[in-house]
Design a protein around this motif. Structure first.
Motif, PDB file in Angstrom:
ATOM      1  N   GLY A 132      15.794   4.722  15.176  1.00 43.89           N
ATOM      2  CA  GLY A 132      16.361   5.151  14.349  1.00 43.89           C
ATOM      3  C   GLY A 132      16.737   5.608  12.756  1.00 43.89           C
ATOM      4  N   LEU A 133      16.206   3.968  12.716  1.00 44.00           N
ATOM      5  CA  LEU A 133      16.212   3.570  11.476  1.00 44.00           C
ATOM      6  C   LEU A 133      15.008   3.979  10.104  1.00 44.00           C
ATOM      7  N   GLY A 134      13.847   3.877  11.426  1.00 46.51           N
ATOM      8  CA  GLY A 134      12.391   4.240  10.794  1.00 46.51           C
ATOM      9  C   GLY A 134      12.158   5.797  10.925  1.00 46.51           C
ATOM     10  N   ALA A 135      12.941   6.397  11.166  1.00 45.75           N
ATOM     11  CA  ALA A 135      12.995   7.805  11.588  1.00 45.75           C
ATOM     12  C   ALA A 135      13.885   8.465  10.267  1.00 45.75           C
ATOM     13  N   LEU A 136      15.413   7.836   9.697  1.00 48.78           N
ATOM     14  CA  LEU A 136      15.872   8.475   8.761  1.00 48.78           C
ATOM     15  C   LEU A 136      15.400   7.703   7.541  1.00 48.78           C
ATOM     16  N   LEU A 137      14.159   6.914   7.330  1.00 53.84           N
ATOM     17  CA  LEU A 137      13.724   6.418   6.177  1.00 53.84           C
ATOM     18  C   LEU A 137      12.606   7.301   6.018  1.00 53.84           C
ATOM     19  N   LEU A 138      11.989   7.715   7.010  1.00 53.47           N
ATOM     20  CA  LEU A 138      10.785   8.421   6.572  1.00 53.47           C
ATOM     21  C   LEU A 138      11.655  10.417   5.829  1.00 53.47           C
ATOM     22  N   VAL A 139      12.855  10.776   6.775  1.00 50.18           N
ATOM     23  CA  VAL A 139      13.109  11.822   6.381  1.00 50.18           C
ATOM     24  C   VAL A 139      14.042  11.564   4.710  1.00 50.18           C
ATOM     25  N   ALA A 199       9.739   1.751   5.484  1.00 48.62           N
ATOM     26  CA  ALA A 199       9.845   2.485   6.600  1.00 48.62           C
ATOM     27  C   ALA A 199       8.768   1.692   7.060  1.00 48.62           C
ATOM     28  N   ILE A 200       7.946   1.073   6.595  1.00 53.55           N
ATOM     29  CA  ILE A 200       6.111   0.431   7.031  1.00 53.55           C
ATOM     30  C   ILE A 200       6.290  -0.844   7.436  1.00 53.55           C
ATOM     31  N   LEU A 201       7.175  -1.684   6.390  1.00 52.14           N
ATOM     32  CA  LEU A 201       8.010  -2.804   6.660  1.00 52.14           C
ATOM     33  C   LEU A 201       8.552  -3.535   7.152  1.00 52.14           C
ATOM     34  N   ALA A 202       9.057  -2.361   7.962  1.00 51.83           N
ATOM     35  CA  ALA A 202      10.328  -2.390   8.843  1.00 51.83           C
ATOM     36  C   ALA A 202      10.025  -2.319  10.495  1.00 51.83           C
ATOM     37  N   ALA A 203       8.733  -1.420  10.181  1.00 55.24           N
ATOM     38  CA  ALA A 203       8.566  -1.294  11.981  1.00 55.24           C
ATOM     39  C   ALA A 203       7.742  -3.021  12.371  1.00 55.24           C
ATOM     40  N   ARG A 204       7.210  -3.517  11.605  1.00 52.98           N
ATOM     41  CA  ARG A 204       6.493  -4.376  11.905  1.00 52.98           C
ATOM     42  C   ARG A 204       5.297  -3.972  13.108  1.00 52.98           C
ATOM     43  N   GLU A 205       5.904  -4.675  14.158  1.00 56.01           N
ATOM     44  CA  GLU A 205       4.455  -4.811  15.059  1.00 56.01           C
ATOM     45  C   GLU A 205       4.373  -3.130  15.269  1.00 56.01           C
ATOM     46  N   TRP A 206       4.842  -1.669  14.477  1.00 57.72           N
ATOM     47  CA  TRP A 206       4.300  -0.350  14.214  1.00 57.72           C
ATOM     48  C   TRP A 206       4.351  -0.324  12.902  1.00 57.72           C
ATOM     49  N   ARG A 241       1.784   3.089  13.135  1.00 55.02           N
ATOM     50  CA  ARG A 241       2.563   4.141  13.143  1.00 55.02           C
ATOM     51  C   ARG A 241       2.709   5.082  12.389  1.00 55.02           C
ATOM     52  N   ALA A 242       4.037   3.928  11.704  1.00 50.99           N
ATOM     53  CA  ALA A 242       4.987   4.320  10.993  1.00 50.99           C
ATOM     54  C   ALA A 242       3.813   5.125   9.758  1.00 50.99           C
ATOM     55  N   LEU A 243       2.781   4.217   9.527  1.00 49.08           N
ATOM     56  CA  LEU A 243       1.652   4.472   8.483  1.00 49.08           C
ATOM     57  C   LEU A 243       1.585   6.333   9.054  1.00 49.08           C
ATOM     58  N   VAL A 244       1.261   6.842   9.894  1.00 49.82           N
ATOM     59  CA  VAL A 244       1.283   7.843  10.046  1.00 49.82           C
ATOM     60  C   VAL A 244       2.557   8.772   9.938  1.00 49.82           C
ATOM     61  N   GLY A 245       3.509   7.930  10.166  1.00 44.29           N
ATOM     62  CA  GLY A 245       4.352   8.211   9.775  1.00 44.29           C
ATOM     63  C   GLY A 245       4.785   9.251   8.172  1.00 44.29           C
ATOM     64  N   VAL A 246       4.566   8.409   7.780  1.00 44.13           N
ATOM     65  CA  VAL A 246       4.320   8.786   5.879  1.00 44.13           C
ATOM     66  C   VAL A 246       3.466   9.836   5.640  1.00 44.13           C
ATOM     67  N   GLY A 247       2.277   9.224   6.129  1.00 41.94           N
ATOM     68  CA  GLY A 247       1.364  10.520   5.858  1.00 41.94           C
ATOM     69  C   GLY A 247       1.920  12.012   6.552  1.00 41.94           C
ATOM     70  N   VAL A 303      -2.259   9.299   6.741  1.00 35.59           N
ATOM     71  CA  VAL A 303      -2.737   9.760   8.839  1.00 35.59           C
ATOM     72  C   VAL A 303      -3.566   8.879   8.599  1.00 35.59           C
ATOM     73  N   LEU A 304      -5.099   8.653   8.527  1.00 38.78           N
ATOM     74  CA  LEU A 304      -5.995   8.240   8.716  1.00 38.78           C
ATOM     75  C   LEU A 304      -5.975   6.761   8.957  1.00 38.78           C
ATOM     76  N   LEU A 305      -5.596   6.486   7.575  1.00 40.95           N
ATOM     77  CA  LEU A 305      -5.615   5.498   7.775  1.00 40.95           C
ATOM     78  C   LEU A 305      -4.711   4.241   8.525  1.00 40.95           C
ATOM     79  N   GLY A 306      -3.297   5.242   8.857  1.00 39.78           N
ATOM     80  CA  GLY A 306      -2.553   4.793   9.718  1.00 39.78           C
ATOM     81  C   GLY A 306      -3.516   4.598  11.841  1.00 39.78           C
ATOM     82  N   ALA A 307      -4.378   5.773  11.381  1.00 38.01           N
ATOM     83  CA  ALA A 307      -4.709   6.359  13.019  1.00 38.01           C
ATOM     84  C   ALA A 307      -6.023   5.269  12.959  1.00 38.01           C
ATOM     85  N   THR A 308      -6.447   4.957  12.427  1.00 38.83           N
ATOM     86  CA  THR A 308      -7.922   3.705  12.036  1.00 38.83           C
ATOM     87  C   THR A 308      -7.032   2.557  12.244  1.00 38.83           C
ATOM     88  N   ALA A 309      -6.293   1.884  11.552  1.00 39.86           N
ATOM     89  CA  ALA A 309      -5.875   0.880  11.958  1.00 39.86           C
ATOM     90  C   ALA A 309      -5.046   0.630  13.003  1.00 39.86           C
TER      91      ALA A 309
END
Length: 374
Positions: free
Chosen positions: A69-76, A275-282, A285-291, A352-358
């Motif tokens: 929820g927190l990651g989604a909230l930060l992105l929104v 949102a990217i820093l909070a995701a840690r292991e994700w 995917r957080a970078l894809v969400g930002v894109g 999105v491309l960078l996140g998918a590649t990573a």
């Protein structure tokens, strides 16, 4: 049972041998079990081993598969800040900036719909603020006066189109735009009340001279010809842009956007980074969400521009004759908004491309580390 004399040593040695044999058997079983457990795959150990939940921090608890929820909230929130901040940036750099408006105003006059609307306004102003119809009725029979009035109006529209393409008309147009823009900023900054209009009186007077020398006007006797278009007042050619009521209603929102543009842009960057820093292991995917959020912001800017222009045109003018010109003017004035939406979409696609590649590289590395088990 009593031990025969001389046999005590033999009995003690037998007990000791039996104890050593049993101890060796237990030790060997322990060693075999230990070796088997050490030979088990690491993946199995990771599954069977209890997790130390005390090491999990708040960010991972929220962003775990059970709840992000927190990651989604930060992105929104980042999406909203980037969207509103982009509108504020356009307002500051194209509409309210003197240099931005100076670069926009020539493009307005170069548009055919805008020139047509300005020409119709000039002709309507010339025929509406003079007594040309009454003068013709007094000099000529009614059928002849009606035909001549229609011919003069049609010739006036042609002449207005020719005049507005001349270098002198462009100079008058740019000067009038600069004065109107200065008046708008003065009203917004100092809280005064007043209308914002383009002073096109020089163009209207030039149209009058050209029309008096035209063929339809030559049918009127020379003595009465110069009485056809008697302009009165200091600014008979004021083209209204905003009424005092419209400026008063828009002032709070405009002032708020002007003051929060930089803060909203900074907040959008900070929220996306959080949102990217909070995701840690994700983080991939957080970078894809930002894109995805940046692409959505760009699409919303495009959609808002297309839907808002007809609404503004309908609210600013009540005459359908000028609506197409107003729509064309607003589309030109929102060019920077379209450009901002385009750049946001490009950055979003790159993210999105960078996140998918990573994410793909991370999965490959994990698979290779665990012996092909993804």
């Amino acid at each position: 049972m009593p031990v025969p004399p001389g046999k005590e040593g033999c009995a003690n040695r037998g007990a000791i041998d039996l104890l050593v044999a049993r101890s060796g058997s237990v030790f060997s079983r322990y060693c075999r079990g230990r070796c088997m457990r050490m030979a088990m795959p690491t993946r199995r150990l990771d599954i069977d081993a209890p997790r130390d939940r005390s090491a999990d921090n708040l960010w991972m608890a929220v962003l775990s598969p059970g709840g992000r929820g927190l990651g989604a909230l930060l992105l929104v929130l980042g999406l909203l800040c980037s969207l509103v901040g982009s509108v504020g940036w356009w307002l500051n750099h194209e509409i309210l900036s003197p240099s931005g408006w100076r670069s926009t105003s020539p493009a307005l006059l170069a548009d055919g719909d805008v020139r047509g609307a300005v020409g119709r306004f000039a002709v309507d102003e010339l025929f509406g603020k003079t007594d040309v119809e009454k003068t013709l009725d007094s000099l000529l029979p009614t059928p002849t006066a009606g035909r001549l009035l229609s011919q003069l109006r049609a010739r006036g529209l042609d002449l207005a189109g020719e005049i507005l393409t001349s270098p002198r008309a462009r100079a008058v147009w740019e000067t009038a735009n600069a004065q109107a823009h200065h008046e708008l900023l003065s009203i917004l900054d100092h809280g005064r009340s007043g209308n914002v209009a383009l002073d096109l009186t020089p163009l209207l007077r030039e149209l009058t001279r050209e029309l008096l020398d035209s063929v339809p006007a030559s049918l009127v006797p020379t003595a009465e010809r110069h009485q056809l278009f008697g302009l009165s007042g200091s600014h008979p050619g004021n083209l209204p842009i905003f009424s005092a009521r419209q400026v008063r209603q828009a002032r709070p929102a405009v002032q708020t956007l002007r003051g929060l543009t930089l803060a909203l842009g900074t907040a959008a960057v900070a929220l996306f980074c959080a949102a990217i820093l909070a995701a840690r292991e994700w983080r991939a995917r957080a970078l894809v969400g930002v894109g995805a959020c940046l692409i959505a912001a760009g699409a919303l800017l495009f959609l808002t521009r297309e839907l808002l222009v007809p609404v503004l045109a309908h609210g600013l003018v009540h005459n359908n004759t000028f609506r197409s010109g107003v729509q064309a003017a607003w589309l030109i004035s929102t060019t920077e908004l379209r450009t901002t939406g385009m750049w946001l979409s490009i950055l979003g696609v790159a993210a999105v491309l960078l996140g998918a590649t990573a994410s793909r590289v991370s999965r490959s590395t994990y698979s290779a580390h665990n012996g092909g088990v993804a």
